[in-house]
Design a protein around this motif. Structure first.
Motif, PDB file in Angstrom:
ATOM      1  N   GLY A 176       0.834   0.079  10.491  1.00  0.00           N
ATOM      2  CA  GLY A 176      -0.166   0.279   9.513  1.00  0.00           C
ATOM      3  C   GLY A 176       0.385  -0.245   8.165  1.00  0.00           C
ATOM      4  O   GLY A 176       1.455  -0.512   8.098  1.00  0.00           O
ATOM      5  N   ALA A 177      -0.620  -0.400   7.301  1.00  0.00           N
ATOM      6  CA  ALA A 177      -0.262  -1.140   6.149  1.00  0.00           C
ATOM      7  C   ALA A 177       0.402  -0.228   5.156  1.00  0.00           C
ATOM      8  O   ALA A 177       1.162  -0.853   4.175  1.00  0.00           O
ATOM      9  N   ASN A 178       0.207   0.988   5.229  1.00  0.00           N
ATOM     10  CA  ASN A 178       0.722   2.122   4.195  1.00  0.00           C
ATOM     11  C   ASN A 178       2.297   2.052   4.636  1.00  0.00           C
ATOM     12  O   ASN A 178       3.059   1.930   5.683  1.00  0.00           O
ATOM     13  N   ARG A 179       2.917   2.425   3.168  1.00  0.00           N
ATOM     14  CA  ARG A 179       4.629   2.649   3.244  1.00  0.00           C
ATOM     15  C   ARG A 179       4.951   3.443   4.627  1.00  0.00           C
ATOM     16  O   ARG A 179       5.981   3.293   5.348  1.00  0.00           O
ATOM     17  N   ASP A 180       4.257   4.522   4.544  1.00  0.00           N
ATOM     18  CA  ASP A 180       4.668   5.597   5.539  1.00  0.00           C
ATOM     19  C   ASP A 180       4.394   5.296   7.006  1.00  0.00           C
ATOM     20  O   ASP A 180       4.781   5.710   7.917  1.00  0.00           O
ATOM     21  N   GLN A 181       3.604   4.246   7.109  1.00  0.00           N
ATOM     22  CA  GLN A 181       3.373   3.753   8.675  1.00  0.00           C
ATOM     23  C   GLN A 181       4.398   2.752   9.137  1.00  0.00           C
ATOM     24  O   GLN A 181       4.176   1.662   9.341  1.00  0.00           O
ATOM     25  N   SER A 182       5.704   3.417   9.229  1.00  0.00           N
ATOM     26  CA  SER A 182       6.835   2.471   9.668  1.00  0.00           C
ATOM     27  C   SER A 182       7.801   3.255  10.678  1.00  0.00           C
ATOM     28  O   SER A 182       8.230   4.390  10.290  1.00  0.00           O
ATOM     29  N   ILE A 183       8.092   2.745  11.378  1.00  0.00           N
ATOM     30  CA  ILE A 183       9.291   3.364  12.523  1.00  0.00           C
ATOM     31  C   ILE A 183      10.581   2.753  12.269  1.00  0.00           C
ATOM     32  O   ILE A 183      10.615   1.631  12.589  1.00  0.00           O
ATOM     33  N   ILE A 184      11.486   3.399  11.893  1.00  0.00           N
ATOM     34  CA  ILE A 184      12.786   2.994  11.525  1.00  0.00           C
ATOM     35  C   ILE A 184      13.651   2.983  12.980  1.00  0.00           C
ATOM     36  O   ILE A 184      13.868   4.275  13.512  1.00  0.00           O
ATOM     37  N   ILE A 185      14.104   1.917  13.716  1.00  0.00           N
ATOM     38  CA  ILE A 185      14.595   2.044  14.981  1.00  0.00           C
ATOM     39  C   ILE A 185      16.100   2.098  14.782  1.00  0.00           C
ATOM     40  O   ILE A 185      16.690   2.839  15.163  1.00  0.00           O
ATOM     41  N   ASN A 186      16.507   0.975  13.900  1.00  0.00           N
ATOM     42  CA  ASN A 186      17.993   1.287  13.434  1.00  0.00           C
ATOM     43  C   ASN A 186      17.845   1.173  11.843  1.00  0.00           C
ATOM     44  O   ASN A 186      17.305   0.475  11.430  1.00  0.00           O
ATOM     45  N   PRO A 187      18.570   2.337  11.328  1.00  0.00           N
ATOM     46  CA  PRO A 187      18.676   2.258  10.029  1.00  0.00           C
ATOM     47  C   PRO A 187      19.188   0.825   9.288  1.00  0.00           C
ATOM     48  O   PRO A 187      20.031   0.262   9.861  1.00  0.00           O
ATOM     49  N   VAL A 188      18.572   0.540   8.349  1.00  0.00           N
ATOM     50  CA  VAL A 188      18.870  -0.772   7.690  1.00  0.00           C
ATOM     51  C   VAL A 188      19.650  -0.601   6.543  1.00  0.00           C
ATOM     52  O   VAL A 188      19.435   0.292   5.622  1.00  0.00           O
TER      53      VAL A 188
ATOM     54  N   VAL B  34       0.902  -1.290   0.173  1.00  0.00           N
ATOM     55  CA  VAL B  34       0.002   0.004  -0.007  1.00  0.00           C
ATOM     56  C   VAL B  34       0.913   1.315   0.046  1.00  0.00           C
ATOM     57  O   VAL B  34       1.807   1.346   0.964  1.00  0.00           O
ATOM     58  N   ASN B  35       0.923   1.930  -0.980  1.00  0.00           N
ATOM     59  CA  ASN B  35       1.807   3.189  -1.143  1.00  0.00           C
ATOM     60  C   ASN B  35       1.057   4.323  -1.637  1.00  0.00           C
ATOM     61  O   ASN B  35      -0.219   4.242  -2.054  1.00  0.00           O
ATOM     62  N   SER B  36       1.685   5.506  -2.395  1.00  0.00           N
ATOM     63  CA  SER B  36       0.858   6.621  -3.155  1.00  0.00           C
ATOM     64  C   SER B  36       0.314   5.964  -4.087  1.00  0.00           C
ATOM     65  O   SER B  36      -0.587   6.853  -4.680  1.00  0.00           O
ATOM     66  N   GLN B  37       0.534   5.100  -4.829  1.00  0.00           N
ATOM     67  CA  GLN B  37       0.095   4.345  -6.240  1.00  0.00           C
ATOM     68  C   GLN B  37      -1.182   3.554  -5.927  1.00  0.00           C
ATOM     69  O   GLN B  37      -1.945   3.083  -6.807  1.00  0.00           O
ATOM     70  N   GLY B  38      -1.422   3.170  -4.613  1.00  0.00           N
ATOM     71  CA  GLY B  38      -2.773   2.703  -4.231  1.00  0.00           C
ATOM     72  C   GLY B  38      -2.250   1.393  -3.541  1.00  0.00           C
ATOM     73  O   GLY B  38      -1.338   1.178  -3.028  1.00  0.00           O
ATOM     74  N   GLU B  39      -3.411   0.117  -3.721  1.00  0.00           N
ATOM     75  CA  GLU B  39      -3.059  -1.009  -2.770  1.00  0.00           C
ATOM     76  C   GLU B  39      -2.989  -1.928  -4.004  1.00  0.00           C
ATOM     77  O   GLU B  39      -3.764  -2.291  -4.725  1.00  0.00           O
TER      78      GLU B  39
END
Ligand code: GDP
Ligand code: IMO
Ligand code: MG
Length: 426
Positions: free
Chosen positions: A414-426, A44-49
């Motif tokens: 959350g399902a959206n790309r933006d709903q992500s918490i980066i704790i340690n950069p991968v 799920v991103n800005s282009q849709g699901e």
């Protein structure tokens, strides 16, 4: 991170598609390495699901070259449908390459998957009926058809003739079903070959060349470690290795070249299909997780079985794969629960086992030993940083890290790309 493998840590559907889409922002190559259309990866991103079955979830990133590796089994009809559907929605597929060593799923694989499942009766595996097991069986039996052969019309005809004769004997004499027609399959599959030919190539060179130029590569796992043909809950497993070693096998990459191995886990556990599931909740609580998490199969629509986080299986998966970090997805689904449990051991005949028993009938009789933690009862779905998470939520993450023995690098809320918490950069 020149090479990062994204591996399912549980029984599949951990949210690998979302994580690959998230982490492929600056990646040059994204490669799928195992399974086939049994996989359903949601993005799920800005282009849709989007629900992808064969095409890597890096396809939404304009710079990423996407590869379907030699370890994947390809249903050409589904793949072409996926290509068309993406194009219709404005997602380009010019950067897609398919290994000419990848095996092709034939109509007899799909039919035999169905017939074998029916014959298993009450001990059915609960496969996705996509022909996966029969296709990998033929690969091992040296009776498979690879993309490189499919696109050579004469060779394809010769091989199909011999194999179909044999398969039709099994279909009619063992299962009493109707034989399949050579002419129909040949014509249909030659049509697919014409369209897939331009995508076919020797993809291990593409990946190795990219690495020689210091480019970034992401390896996209399908299924999960507990469905691994060797180390999963056999026989309730899939027929390929969804694990870190599968990533090498299914792309033609040396184990030496993999730098990071990220295990993706849900904050709880789900499983679809048959087989043991020690922390399964068959009560109202399980139903609540299913409803909140919308836990219905991406490929088959089947309700997923739900339960608490299984720390024993997770630790086993982390050691086997050598996870360098973890991603915890669907954290938000636990937002409403006043208490949350983690399984830390399996009890059998008064003794606590610290690891997975080999036989599934033993696993089925094990009782999970739980540790209870306070819930956070706060909406986490818009939280942007680890520090902003409520204290009990951070405590839950810390406890998972201790039990599994691996740091949590990313939390998904959350399902959206933006709903992500980066704790340690991968
Ligand atoms: P995959 O097979 O591992 O790629 O996972 P699936 O796509 O089959 O299943 C994961 C489901 O959870 C999909 O519907 C995703 O959109 C959704 N999802 C992924 N991460 C999150 C998350 O952090 N929170 C919520 N609520 N949904 C998520
Ligand atoms: P993704 O990539 C969840 C399960 C099936 C069945 C067993 C064998 O979306 O995580 P198969 O058709 O492979 O012979 O079925 O494996 N299974 C999955 N479960 N997610 C998947 O893929 C799965 N792929 C296979 O439900 O129990
Ligand atoms: Mg899935």
């Amino acid at each position: 991170m020149p090479v990062t493998a994204i591996i399912g840590g549980q029984w599949g559907d951990e949210g690998k598609g979302k994580i690959v889409d998230l982490l492929s922002e600056n990646v040059d190559v994204v490669a799928r390495f195992s399974g086939g259309t049994n996989a359903g990866h949601t993005v799920v991103n800005s282009q849709g699901e989007f629900k992808l079955h064969l095409i890597p979830a890096g396809i939404f990133r304009p710079q990423a070259n996407c590869i379907i590796g030699n370890g994947v089994v390809i249903n050409p009809k589904v793949l072409l449908g996926e290509i068309d559907a993406l194009k219709e929605r404005g997602v380009g597929v010019d950067r897609l390459s398919i290994s000419d060593r990848a095996h092709i799923i034939m109509p007899y694989h799909i039919l035999l998957d169905e017939l074998e499942e029916t014959a298993r009766g009450s001990s059915a595996i609960g496969t996705t009926k996509q022909g996966i097991g029969p296709a990998y069986m033929d690969k091992s039996a040296r009776r498979g058809i690879r993309l490189g052969e499919l696109i050579d019309r004469d060779l394809f005809g010769k091989r199909l003739k011999g194999f179909l004769e044999f398969k039709n004997r099994v279909i009619t004499r063992v299962f009493g079903a109707e034989p399949l027609s050579f002419d129909e399959i040949f014509e249909e599959y030659c049509g697919y070959a014409d369209r897939l030919g331009p995508f076919a190539g020797e993809t291990s060179s593409l990946i190795n060349d990219a690495l020689d130029q210091n480019k970034f590569v992401l390896l996209e796992g399908a299924q999960g470690t507990m469905l691994d043909i060797d180390f999963g809950t056999y026989p309730y497993v899939t027929s390929s290795p969804p694990t870190a070693w599968g990533a090498c096998l299914g792309t033609g990459l040396s184990p030496k070249r993999i730098d990071n191995i990220l295990g993706v886990f849900k904050a709880y556990t789900t499983r679809v299909g048959g087989g043991p599931f020690p922390t399964e909740l068959t009560d109202q609580l399980g139903e609540e997780i299913r409803n909140r998490g919308k836990e219905y199969g991406t490929t088959t629509g089947r309700p997923r079985r739900c339960g608490w986080f299984d720390g024993v299986a997770a630790r086993f998966a982390a050691r086997l794969n050598g996870f360098t970090g973890m991603v915890i997805t669907k954290f938000d689904i636990l937002d409403t629960f006043p208490q949350i449990k983690i399984c830390t051991g399996y009890e059998l005949d008064g003794k606590v086992l610290g690891t997975m028993p080999v036989n599934t009938d033993i696993l089925e009789t094990c009782t999970p030993v739980y540790e209870e933690l306070p819930g956070w009862q706060t909406d986490t779905s818009a939280i942007q940083s680890y520090d902003a998470l409520p204290q009990p939520a951070r405590q839950y993450i810390k406890r998972i890290e201790e039990i599994v023995g691996c740091p949590v690098d990313v939390t998904s809320i959350g399902a959206n790309r933006d709903q992500s918490i980066i704790i340690n950069p991968v």
